[in-house]
Design a protein around this motif. Sequence first.
Motif, PDB file in Angstrom:
ATOM      1  N   UNK A   3       0.806  -1.216   0.000  1.00 39.29           N
ATOM      2  CA  UNK A   3       0.000   0.000   0.000  1.00 39.29           C
ATOM      3  C   UNK A   3       0.843   1.272   0.000  1.00 39.29           C
ATOM      4  N   UNK A   4       2.154   1.130  -0.206  1.00 40.16           N
ATOM      5  CA  UNK A   4       2.968   2.337  -0.379  1.00 40.16           C
ATOM      6  C   UNK A   4       2.611   3.029  -1.687  1.00 40.16           C
ATOM      7  N   UNK A   5       2.091   2.259  -2.652  1.00 43.61           N
ATOM      8  CA  UNK A   5       1.470   2.783  -3.876  1.00 43.61           C
ATOM      9  C   UNK A   5       0.413   1.762  -4.246  1.00 43.61           C
ATOM     10  N   UNK A   6      -0.824   2.007  -3.824  1.00 38.23           N
ATOM     11  CA  UNK A   6      -1.868   0.986  -3.906  1.00 38.23           C
ATOM     12  C   UNK A   6      -2.353   0.734  -5.323  1.00 38.23           C
ATOM     13  N   UNK A   7      -2.306   1.746  -6.171  1.00 35.11           N
ATOM     14  CA  UNK A   7      -2.937   1.619  -7.480  1.00 35.11           C
ATOM     15  C   UNK A   7      -2.317   2.607  -8.473  1.00 35.11           C
ATOM     16  N   UNK A   8      -2.778   2.518  -9.708  1.00 37.88           N
ATOM     17  CA  UNK A   8      -2.253   3.361 -10.779  1.00 37.88           C
ATOM     18  C   UNK A   8      -2.420   4.844 -10.462  1.00 37.88           C
ATOM     19  N   UNK A   9      -3.569   5.206  -9.903  1.00 38.89           N
ATOM     20  CA  UNK A   9      -3.835   6.620  -9.616  1.00 38.89           C
ATOM     21  C   UNK A   9      -2.802   7.188  -8.651  1.00 38.89           C
TER      22      UNK A   9
END
Length: 251
Positions: A165-171
């Motif tokens: 979850x440090x970068x959960x998704x493309x957005x």
Amino acid sequence: MHRYQVDVLIQGFPGRAICHGGLGWSTVTLIRGEGRIILLDVGAFGMRKPLERRLQEFAVKPEDVTDVVLTHAHYDHVINFTLFPNAKVWIGQVELDWAALQPPGFNPLPELYVQELVRSDRVLKLTAGEEFIPGIHAYAVPGHTPGHLLFVLHNGENDILFTGDSAKNRAELLSRKVVDTDDEKESAQSIELIWRYWKQRPGNLLIPGHDLSMVLDAQDQPCYFGDRKAAIRIWFSESIEHSDVIDLTGA
């Protein structure tokens, strides 16, 4: 050179319920090789039946799993570690020490499971920068939680990044902003670090905590790898035989 077979068992989903909080639909990945059967993040209670089915598809029994690797201590990533009795459980020392000090509260930390992680002799604490499994390195990406780790698997010609979850998704990757974070500045710095590792070699695969896997195109734009599958079955009628399915793929 280390070679692993990597398969996403449960595909994370980039959304949340408006009235009922987090969905907790996080990515679970199976990594096999070097004499190991590894699960990277293991999901929450609602994931148990789908996870069981997916493991059976790969002929993996719970007792066969040698390692459980956790990006951070939130409930939707750690709870099911108890299902794998023979596995070593890897989690960042900073993360677990922080989580253990938190009093029960209205947050995503599963207090009783954190206590079990603290006292279990199967749990091994990771230090950022170390290669703790052959070919797999841990890197500090704080923000979402203080001790969150990025895992980079060096797998031949390409690397595979597990961002949790440090970068959960493309957005979040494109905006350089994390929706749920304890420290916005640290999250922004962590996303820059993720981008640096992602762009190191063409074809590097990024597997986020709540989205499809993705690779970068020639313009450094993320391209999805795989198909999104997400839906909810609902009973709004007075008949148990009748239900409706709401597709959540955005198709």
